[in-house]
Design a protein around this motif. Structure first.
Motif, short mmCIF file in Angstrom:
data_model
loop_
_atom_site.label_atom_id
_atom_site.label_comp_id
_atom_site.label_asym_id
_atom_site.label_seq_id
_atom_site.Cartn_x
_atom_site.Cartn_y
_atom_site.Cartn_z
N CYS A 32 0.86 -1.19 0.00
CA CYS A 32 0.00 0.00 0.00
C CYS A 32 0.89 1.24 0.00
O CYS A 32 1.93 1.26 0.65
CB CYS A 32 -0.89 0.02 1.23
SG CYS A 32 -2.06 -1.33 1.28
N SER A 37 -4.76 6.42 -1.96
CA SER A 37 -6.09 5.84 -1.80
C SER A 37 -5.97 4.33 -1.58
O SER A 37 -4.88 3.77 -1.67
CB SER A 37 -6.94 6.13 -3.04
OG SER A 37 -6.46 5.37 -4.15
N ARG A 38 -7.09 3.68 -1.32
CA ARG A 38 -7.07 2.24 -1.06
C ARG A 38 -6.64 1.45 -2.30
O ARG A 38 -6.24 0.30 -2.18
CB ARG A 38 -8.44 1.78 -0.60
CG ARG A 38 -8.88 2.48 0.67
CD ARG A 38 -10.07 1.83 1.26
NE ARG A 38 -9.54 0.86 2.23
CZ ARG A 38 -10.23 -0.10 2.75
NH1 ARG A 38 -11.47 -0.29 2.41
NH2 ARG A 38 -9.68 -0.93 3.62
N SER A 39 -6.72 2.05 -3.47
CA SER A 39 -6.35 1.34 -4.70
C SER A 39 -4.93 1.66 -5.16
O SER A 39 -4.51 1.19 -6.21
CB SER A 39 -7.35 1.69 -5.81
OG SER A 39 -7.31 3.07 -6.08
N ASP A 40 -4.17 2.47 -4.39
CA ASP A 40 -2.79 2.80 -4.75
C ASP A 40 -1.82 1.77 -4.17
O ASP A 40 -1.72 1.62 -2.95
CB ASP A 40 -2.40 4.20 -4.23
CG ASP A 40 -3.09 5.30 -4.98
OD1 ASP A 40 -3.47 5.07 -6.15
OD2 ASP A 40 -3.23 6.40 -4.41
N PHE A 41 -1.13 1.05 -5.08
CA PHE A 41 -0.19 0.02 -4.67
C PHE A 41 1.13 0.19 -5.40
O PHE A 41 1.17 0.72 -6.51
CB PHE A 41 -0.73 -1.38 -5.00
CG PHE A 41 -1.90 -1.78 -4.18
CD1 PHE A 41 -1.72 -2.33 -2.92
CD2 PHE A 41 -3.19 -1.64 -4.66
CE1 PHE A 41 -2.80 -2.72 -2.16
CE2 PHE A 41 -4.27 -2.03 -3.91
CZ PHE A 41 -4.08 -2.57 -2.65
#
Length: 67
Positions: A32, A37-41
């Motif tokens: 992460c 955001s929760r979708s950023d990896f």
């Protein structure tokens, strides 16, 4: 890296080590992104996924960035 002999319980010189190539598996690990955001990896490829629990930082080449 230290060449360790479990039998002798001591370090061994590089001159005493016989190297061989072994087949391995390349694993992808998704981290992460802090502040994202929760979708950023950030995806990292490694042959040692066991280190995941000890990872505290990841260095990124500034010209390669988060492509």
């Amino acid at each position: 890296m230290v060449n360790w002999s479990p039998k002798l319980q001591t370090a061994v010189s590089d001159l005493e080590v016989e190297y061989s190539e072994e087949p391995g598996t390349l694993c992808d690990i998704k981290y992460c992104v802090a502040g994202g955001s929760r979708s950023d990896f950030l995806t990292i490829a490694t042959t040692w996924p066991e280190t995941l629990f000890g990872d505290v930082a990841i260095a990124v080449h500034p010209q390669r960035g988060l492509e």
